[in-house]
Design a protein around this motif. Structure first.
Motif, PDB file in Angstrom:
ATOM      1  N   ALA A  24       0.895  -1.323   0.279  1.00  0.00           N
ATOM      2  CA  ALA A  24      -0.592  -0.107  -0.267  1.00  0.00           C
ATOM      3  C   ALA A  24       1.076   1.732   0.028  1.00  0.00           C
ATOM      4  CB  ALA A  24      -0.634  -0.022   1.038  1.00  0.00           C
ATOM      5  N   LEU A  25       1.477   1.154   0.768  1.00  0.00           N
ATOM      6  CA  LEU A  25       3.137   2.546   0.699  1.00  0.00           C
ATOM      7  C   LEU A  25       3.405   2.473  -1.382  1.00  0.00           C
ATOM      8  CD1 LEU A  25       4.115   2.192   4.065  1.00  0.00           C
ATOM      9  CD2 LEU A  25       2.675   3.340   3.490  1.00  0.00           C
ATOM     10  N   ILE A  26       3.867   1.894  -1.337  1.00  0.00           N
ATOM     11  CA  ILE A  26       4.380   1.629  -2.497  1.00  0.00           C
ATOM     12  C   ILE A  26       3.575   2.477  -3.114  1.00  0.00           C
ATOM     13  CG2 ILE A  26       5.274   0.263  -4.532  1.00  0.00           C
ATOM     14  CD1 ILE A  26       6.209  -1.638  -2.232  1.00  0.00           C
ATOM     15  N   ALA A  27       2.390   2.351  -3.600  1.00  0.00           N
ATOM     16  CA  ALA A  27       1.385   2.158  -4.532  1.00  0.00           C
ATOM     17  C   ALA A  27       1.147   4.122  -3.836  1.00  0.00           C
ATOM     18  CB  ALA A  27      -0.052   1.806  -4.008  1.00  0.00           C
ATOM     19  N   ALA A  28       1.126   4.294  -2.468  1.00  0.00           N
ATOM     20  CA  ALA A  28       1.088   5.371  -2.515  1.00  0.00           C
ATOM     21  C   ALA A  28       2.531   6.438  -2.708  1.00  0.00           C
ATOM     22  CB  ALA A  28       1.511   5.828  -0.676  1.00  0.00           C
ATOM     23  N   TYR A  56       4.374  -2.641 -10.794  1.00  0.00           N
ATOM     24  CA  TYR A  56       4.219  -2.010 -10.159  1.00  0.00           C
ATOM     25  C   TYR A  56       5.633  -1.227 -10.635  1.00  0.00           C
ATOM     26  CZ  TYR A  56       1.208  -2.718  -6.034  1.00  0.00           C
ATOM     27  OH  TYR A  56      -0.474  -2.723  -5.297  1.00  0.00           O
ATOM     28  N   GLY A  57       6.944  -2.159 -11.250  1.00  0.00           N
ATOM     29  CA  GLY A  57       7.563  -1.202 -12.759  1.00  0.00           C
ATOM     30  C   GLY A  57       9.045  -1.608 -11.142  1.00  0.00           C
ATOM     31  N   ILE A  58       8.642  -1.516  -9.913  1.00  0.00           N
ATOM     32  CA  ILE A  58       9.611  -1.080  -9.054  1.00  0.00           C
ATOM     33  C   ILE A  58      11.143  -2.618  -8.640  1.00  0.00           C
ATOM     34  CG2 ILE A  58       8.081  -0.183  -7.406  1.00  0.00           C
ATOM     35  CD1 ILE A  58       8.074  -3.011  -5.906  1.00  0.00           C
ATOM     36  N   CYS A  59      11.739  -1.413  -8.269  1.00  0.00           N
ATOM     37  CA  CYS A  59      13.318  -2.187  -7.933  1.00  0.00           C
ATOM     38  C   CYS A  59      13.090  -3.430  -7.257  1.00  0.00           C
ATOM     39  CB  CYS A  59      14.849  -1.569  -7.871  1.00  0.00           C
ATOM     40  SG  CYS A  59      14.499  -0.633  -9.374  1.00  0.00           S
TER      41      CYS A  59
END
Length: 273
Positions: A24-28, A56-59
């Motif tokens: 949820a924090l990543i999305a925020a 999310y396309g994060i690392c």
């Protein structure tokens, strides 16, 4: 904190703990404007890591690399796991990096003492409605936190719902009110649904009636500008059905039960320190 303070602009944000709240924090962060490529998560479970990359396309990187390269570090681990996590990262943390802890009961001084560094620490108590963008977070600054750092935390948490800043001595009260609060409503909803079914309604109808009634009441309280007391009085006609229901609750010391429950949550938060 001045509303004109320019928020910190981190080049990399590290997230330790990729559970439901971590996601949820990543999305925020992304909604706030942090590039997905600038968010790095350390996750031991390969399947979970791939889910986050795809979603999310994060690392995803190892813990030491993540911690040493991040200007902001989000600690989204359980209170009982916090000491071990801090011991694992204390030798790698970047000097001056902002540390944000989301663990109930763990003070900023606890974080600082285990890190053995002078990194600024902000303590946050979120709640589960953050998962759907209507959460409530209470934040507190530790020693050495700048206005720009606090502004960044307040701004990105705003993508999960509402945010208030309080002194850290009130964090246990925040935990008892909004941190644990959703469970109180879910428990009350469970009993309302059971009560409606006992009166002859189907489970689906009882659930819809209860959920929408709670949503409507909460929205009215949030948007009307009227106090909870005034709104309760407005719907309670003398000698009417609502008055009868409230009288029954009060006979069982409804207010005392709620106050006792919240004190128990506050006390447990203090025990976790």
């Amino acid at each position: 904190m001045s509303t004109e303070t320019k928020p910190l602009q981190p080049s990399q944000v590290g997230v330790i703990g990729a559970g439901v709240m971590g996601e949820a924090l990543i999305a925020a962060l992304i909604k706030y404007g942090i590039k997905a490529s600038s968010i790095c998560v350390s996750e031991k479970r390969e399947e979970r890591a791939q889910e986050l990359i795809a979603g999310y396309g994060i690392c995803v990187c190892d813990l030491a690399t993540n911690v040493s390269g991040s200007d902001v570090l989000l600690l989204v681990v359980k209170p009982q796991d916090m000491a071990a996590a801090l011991d694992e990262i204390k030798g790698s943390i970047k000097a001056g990096a902002l540390v944000i802890t989301f663990a109930a009961g763990k003070s900023t001084s606890f974080i600082s003492s285990h890190l053995g560094a002078n990194n600024p620490v902000i303590r946050v108590m979120p709640n589960t409605p953050s998962l759907v963008g209507v959460g409530m977070s209470g934040m507190s600054r530790g020693a050495g936190v700048s206005d720009s750092q606090a502004a960044f935390v307040s701004a990105f948490l705003g993508a999960t719902g509402k945010v208030v800043e309080v002194t850290e001595d009130l964090q246990d009260a925040i935990t008892a009110t909004s941190g644990s609060g959703p469970a109180y409503f879910f428990a009350f909803a469970e009993h309302m649904i059971d009560g409606a079914m006992a009166l002859g309604l189907s489970k689906d109808v009882a659930t819809t009636l209860t959920a929408q009634t709670m949503l409507g009441a909460a929205t009215l309280l949030d948007q009307s500008g009227k106090s909870a007391t005034t709104l309760r009085e407005n719907v309670t006609s003398p000698n009417g059905t609502t008055a009868a229901a409230l009288a029954s609750l009060n006979e069982s010391d409804f207010g005392g039960i709620v106050a006792k429950a919240m004190k128990a949550a506050r006390d447990r938060s203090q025990e976790l320190a």
